[in-house]
Write a protein that holds these residues in place. Structure first.
Motif, PDB file in Angstrom:
ATOM      1  N   LEU A 127       0.880  -1.132  -0.100  1.00 35.74           N
ATOM      2  CA  LEU A 127      -0.068   0.185  -0.081  1.00 35.74           C
ATOM      3  C   LEU A 127       0.911   1.231  -0.027  1.00 35.74           C
ATOM      4  O   LEU A 127       0.576   1.904  -0.702  1.00 35.74           O
ATOM      5  CB  LEU A 127      -0.977  -0.068   1.020  1.00 35.74           C
ATOM      6  N   GLU A 128       1.873   1.081   0.698  1.00 34.64           N
ATOM      7  CA  GLU A 128       2.999   2.428   0.672  1.00 34.64           C
ATOM      8  C   GLU A 128       3.489   2.662  -0.405  1.00 34.64           C
ATOM      9  O   GLU A 128       3.490   3.796  -0.994  1.00 34.64           O
ATOM     10  CB  GLU A 128       3.784   2.120   1.821  1.00 34.64           C
ATOM     11  N   ASN A 129       3.826   1.437  -1.442  1.00 28.89           N
ATOM     12  CA  ASN A 129       4.415   1.520  -2.649  1.00 28.89           C
ATOM     13  C   ASN A 129       3.394   2.281  -3.562  1.00 28.89           C
ATOM     14  O   ASN A 129       3.837   2.952  -4.461  1.00 28.89           O
ATOM     15  CB  ASN A 129       4.858   0.267  -3.154  1.00 28.89           C
ATOM     16  N   LEU A 130       2.139   1.854  -3.356  1.00 32.26           N
ATOM     17  CA  LEU A 130       1.227   2.383  -4.219  1.00 32.26           C
ATOM     18  C   LEU A 130       1.092   3.876  -4.001  1.00 32.26           C
ATOM     19  O   LEU A 130       0.892   4.622  -4.982  1.00 32.26           O
ATOM     20  CB  LEU A 130      -0.233   1.721  -4.068  1.00 32.26           C
ATOM     21  N   LEU A 131       0.878   4.207  -2.825  1.00 31.46           N
ATOM     22  CA  LEU A 131       0.813   5.685  -2.490  1.00 31.46           C
ATOM     23  C   LEU A 131       1.845   6.546  -2.857  1.00 31.46           C
ATOM     24  O   LEU A 131       1.602   7.580  -3.377  1.00 31.46           O
ATOM     25  CB  LEU A 131       0.680   5.966  -0.951  1.00 31.46           C
ATOM     26  N   ARG A 132       3.061   5.841  -2.997  1.00 35.82           N
ATOM     27  CA  ARG A 132       4.116   6.597  -3.173  1.00 35.82           C
ATOM     28  C   ARG A 132       4.124   6.923  -4.764  1.00 35.82           C
ATOM     29  O   ARG A 132       5.047   7.696  -5.299  1.00 35.82           O
ATOM     30  CB  ARG A 132       5.372   5.943  -2.846  1.00 35.82           C
TER      31      ARG A 132
END
Length: 212
Positions: A149-154
């Motif tokens: 999810l963090e990778n997606l947000l970034r």
């Protein structure tokens, strides 16, 4: 409770040391597998103990092979794609390990042939490692999911969001920067759980001999 806190503290320390000074799955994972194999060898008559070790070793080897093959082949891909593949692979592996731990009884009875009556009795017994190991691998799954999810947000701009809106999340990289530390801490906790039970069994066996 105090013993669990001590195990968690030791796991964090070992994980930090591993990620800092042995920053390579090619070093840590074989060492992890070797220690598990040694404990399985000395407890080969403990069916549930060796089953859990075999499951974890099997999927750890798969994880290592992915690092040597597929992960190497995607180094030319953009960071968003690389991280998505890597974190998804780890998540799938951790979900499978959690599945094989939580369904130990049904899997053994369904797929292992010619089980003796004594082994069947042991399979139905509650293993002291079932609950804590399942808990650790559920934590693995949570970390993998959050990393995804963090990778997606970034990289929201890669999936169609306006660059201005996406830029607000471009600094979200806590898990990206600390994934190895968390991963090795959890692996250390897995190892320490097996070691603690191994020592407990060895100690109880020694006490029984002295009583005789």
């Amino acid at each position: 409770m105090n013993s669990l806190k001590n195990l968690i503290l030791l796991a964090i320390i070992f994980g930090a040391i591993g990620a800092t000074y042995l920053y390579s799955d090619l070093i840590l994972l074989p060492f992890f597998i070797l220690l598990l194999l040694l404990m399985a060898t000395f407890n080969k008559d403990e069916f549930n103990f060796t089953y859990l070790i075999k499951v974890i070793i099997a999927f750890t080897i798969v994880e290592s092979l992915l690092g040597l093959t597929i992960f190497k082949l995607i180094t030319h891909k953009p960071g968003f794609i690389q991280n998505s593949i890597i974190f998804t692979s780890h998540l799938i592996i951790d979900i499978l390990i959690a599945y094989f731990i939580s369904n130990r009884k049904s899997i053994c009875l369904k797929y292992i042939k010619n089980i003796s009556i004594e082994t069947k009795k042991e399979i139905f017994e509650k293993s002291l490692l079932d609950a804590p190991l399942l808990g650790v691998y559920l934590l693995f799954c949570i970390v993998d999911t959050l990393a995804l999810l963090e990778n997606l947000l970034r990289h929201l701009d890669k999936i169609g969001f306006p660059a201005e809106a996406a830029s607000k999340f471009s600094d979200f990289q806590f898990l990206y920067n600390n994934y190895e530390y968390i991963k090795y801490a959890l692996l250390s906790l897995v190892l320490l759980l097996f070691i603690s039970l191994f020592i407990r069994k060895a100690t109880s066996g020694s006490q029984l001999l002295h009583r005789r």
